[in-house]
Design a protein around this motif. Structure first.
Motif, mmCIF file in Angstrom:
data_model
loop_
_atom_site.group_PDB
_atom_site.id
_atom_site.type_symbol
_atom_site.label_atom_id
_atom_site.label_comp_id
_atom_site.label_asym_id
_atom_site.label_seq_id
_atom_site.Cartn_x
_atom_site.Cartn_y
_atom_site.Cartn_z
ATOM 1 N N PRO A 89 60.781 44.601 -51.393
ATOM 2 C CA PRO A 89 59.751 43.646 -51.820
ATOM 3 C C PRO A 89 60.222 42.856 -53.030
ATOM 4 O O PRO A 89 61.389 42.970 -53.429
ATOM 5 N N ALA A 90 59.320 42.074 -53.614
ATOM 6 C CA ALA A 90 59.637 41.426 -54.889
ATOM 7 C C ALA A 90 59.918 42.506 -55.931
ATOM 8 O O ALA A 90 59.345 43.599 -55.878
ATOM 9 N N ASN A 91 60.830 42.196 -56.838
ATOM 10 C CA ASN A 91 61.192 43.183 -57.872
ATOM 11 C C ASN A 91 61.598 44.512 -57.231
ATOM 12 O O ASN A 91 61.178 45.593 -57.661
ATOM 13 N N GLY B 179 50.334 47.229 -50.591
ATOM 14 C CA GLY B 179 50.248 47.230 -52.041
ATOM 15 C C GLY B 179 51.455 46.658 -52.750
ATOM 16 O O GLY B 179 51.501 46.647 -53.983
ATOM 17 N N PHE B 180 52.429 46.141 -52.004
ATOM 18 C CA PHE B 180 53.641 45.583 -52.592
ATOM 19 C C PHE B 180 53.649 44.067 -52.409
ATOM 20 O O PHE B 180 53.444 43.561 -51.308
ATOM 21 N N GLN B 181 53.912 43.343 -53.492
ATOM 22 C CA GLN B 181 54.087 41.901 -53.395
ATOM 23 C C GLN B 181 55.421 41.616 -52.727
ATOM 24 O O GLN B 181 56.460 42.179 -53.100
ATOM 25 N N LEU B 182 55.402 40.749 -51.712
ATOM 26 C CA LEU B 182 56.625 40.448 -50.977
ATOM 27 C C LEU B 182 57.385 39.306 -51.637
ATOM 28 O O LEU B 182 56.782 38.406 -52.242
ATOM 29 N N ALA B 183 58.694 39.333 -51.511
ATOM 30 C CA ALA B 183 59.521 38.276 -52.088
ATOM 31 C C ALA B 183 59.339 36.964 -51.338
ATOM 32 O O ALA B 183 59.467 35.884 -51.925
ATOM 33 N N PHE B 184 59.058 37.056 -50.041
ATOM 34 C CA PHE B 184 58.824 35.881 -49.203
ATOM 35 C C PHE B 184 57.507 36.045 -48.461
ATOM 36 O O PHE B 184 57.074 37.167 -48.187
ATOM 37 N N PRO B 185 56.881 34.939 -48.085
ATOM 38 C CA PRO B 185 55.741 35.029 -47.170
ATOM 39 C C PRO B 185 56.249 35.194 -45.736
ATOM 40 O O PRO B 185 57.388 34.856 -45.434
#
Length: 521
Positions: free
Chosen positions: A299-301, A364-370
């Motif tokens: 995911p992001a980060n 619950g994880f922000q993704l790096a890409f949509p």
């Protein structure tokens, strides 16, 4: 002779292909019958069905619906989809030329479909060895398949070589292009005939076959692209009023193909059916991999340790969470939403289609890409990498409603067009946000976005932008990622592809009517 549309080596390949798809596709599970040749078929209903089943198999080619074949030219290079890294740049960035992403494989597959349809029609029509019901059904299916082939050919290349009966090798080697107006006119007539011959519905063991409503939908699409508004409206009204198809109450359910034994729903008019673990090399799809994330990107980060030193990283935590529910991110990331369509601020407030279409956070994880939620499937048991069963939805009822709305507005203004578009919007918003009080031009322009949000990634966008005359301005005004810049390259000629270079080298007559090759010379 090299493999191109003039090669007759593959004419009968469909006849000898045995298909075995999902449990709901028993109609494709015919046993091979030895001794069938082009000189003695068809002697009974089973042989005729075996042949037409082979034409369905052609639709499973990577150059058509299996992966990004048609999507390259109907979805990519607009304002919907782009890769998450610097790949597929020739297509996305309009670096197309003769011999460079000129669609040669798609051209070949479409002509194989047209050739086989022509050959089999000649053996089916008037064949008294077949029962009347099977003769009518198979004739209707083959008329549809030929029309679908020329639909794609005229959309992508405009004027193309055309034949209704299979020409000789010599005739094929010198064939010239035919005006697409004539081709489309005759395909519409064929689809009228197919509508009369085909059944309205099939039993549960034959889902996926072409019905009369699929023929009507393809004919309506031809009329739409040709701005034949009354004819388009008539076909759409016929489907809306008389077909067994209905809009589902929940937009997300249209794309939910779980469980695998129940992948069809009442909104689907025609789909290309794929299955996991098919018999033979084709039958499953890899298109889903384009829409699935790569775990190496997410995911992001991803390398951050939210619990502090010595605790798992975000990527380790996400991988564990996915594994708990039998999922993983094993895709390619070649087809993700462009930044503007991924931004909820660019959708109307309350549009439920956003969350059903786009995903930016998961477990619950922000993704790096949509990503396009409507097209992904992370399930590793039922839909593993390279072996996906998701059907390609070619025509569905919501598109028919929006086509009817557009046709009615073009004919008479928006007064009676609201009914059609607001029927689609009724499930898209809570509370409801129906259209009203628009001028004809305001309605026309509002439809630009309505079709984008309702039908994103479904293979309609580029042809919509072309027929509206706004492809260039849309591409030039759309935000793309840093590694892509189609705005710098797109030109008016890009509304069509060049005739593939391999075909011109074999048959220079293809340039007789247009030495510029659609502007690429």
């Amino acid at each position: 002779m090299k493999n191109n549309i003039y090669s007759l080596l593959t004419i009968v390949v469909a006849l000898f292909t045995v298909l075995s798809f999902s449990a709901c596709e028993d109609f494709l599970e015919e046993d091979f019958r030895s001794g069938i040749t082009t000189d003695n078929f068809f002697n009974n209903d089973a042989e005729a069905l075996l042949a037409v089943n082979g034409t369905y198999r052609i639709l499973h080619r990577a150059s058509l619906y299996k992966t990004r074949g048609l999507d390259n030219y109907y979805v990519n290079g607009t304002d919907e989809v782009g890769p998450n890294r610097n790949v597929n740049g020739q297509i996305h960035n309009y670096l197309i030329g003769e011999g460079v992403s000129d669609g040669a494989d798609t051209w070949n597959s479409c002509y194989e479909l047209a050739r086989n349809a022509a050959l089999f029609l000649a053996s089916v029509e008037g064949n008294e060895k077949l029962s009347e019901s099977i003769r009518n059904q198979v004739t209707g299916e083959l008329l549809f398949m030929r029309a679908l082939a020329y639909f794609h050919l005229t959309n992508l290349w405009g004027d193309v070589p055309y034949f209704r009966e299979l020409p000789s090798t010599e005739e094929l080697s010198v064939i010239e292009r035919t005006d697409k107006v004539l081709i489309r006119s005759e395909m519409k007539e064929d689809l009228d005939r197919a509508f009369d011959l085909l059944p309205s519905e099939y039993g549960s063991s034959e889902l996926g076959r072409v019905s009369k409503w699929a023929a009507a939908a393809l004919k309506a699409k031809f009329h739409l692209l040709d701005s034949e508004w009354q004819d388009c409206l008539t076909e759409c009204q016929e489907i809306i009023d008389n077909s067994p198809h209905r809009l589902l109450d929940n937009f997300a359910d249209v794309f939910d193909q779980n469980p695998l034994t129940d992948q069809y729903n009442d909104e689907h008019i025609f789909v290309v059916d794929f299955t996991k673990d098919p018999v033979g090399s084709d039958g499953n799809t890899q298109r889903t991999d384009d829409y699935n994330p790569r775990i190496r990107d997410e995911p992001a980060n991803r390398n951050v340790r939210p619990g502090g030193d010595g605790t798992p990283t975000n990527v380790e935590l996400l991988s564990a969470a996915l594994a708990e529910q039998g999922e993983d991110m094993t895709g390619y990331g070649w087809a993700i939403p462009l930044p503007e369509i991924a931004d909820p601020a660019n959708w109307e407030d309350g549009d439920l289609r956003y969350d059903a279409s786009i995903v930016t956070e998961y477990l619950g994880f922000q993704l790096a890409f949509p990503y396009y939620r409507k097209n992904w499937n992370l399930n590793q048991e039922n839909s593993p990498r390279g072996n996906h069963p998701e059907n390609y939805i070619v025509f569905r009822l919501a598109d028919i409603y929006l086509m009817a709305a557009e046709a009615e507005n073009e004919l008479n203004g928006p007064a009676n067009a609201y009914t059609y578009v607001n029927t689609v919007r009724a499930r898209a918003f809570e509370p409801d946000r129906p259209w009203s009080g628009m001028s004809q031009q305001e309605f026309r322009e509002a439809m630009y976005d309505e079709r984008k949000f309702e039908l994103a990634t479904e293979g309609h966008r580029k042809m919509d932008l072309i027929r509206w005359g706004i492809l260039l301005e849309t591409v030039m005004n759309t935000e793309h990622r840093s590694f892509n810049n189609p705005a710098a390259n797109i030109q008016p000629k890009h509304v069509l592809l060049p005739i593939p270079l391999a075909e011109i080298l074999l048959n220079p007559n293809l340039l007789n009517s247009d030495p510029s090759n659609n502007g690429y010379r």
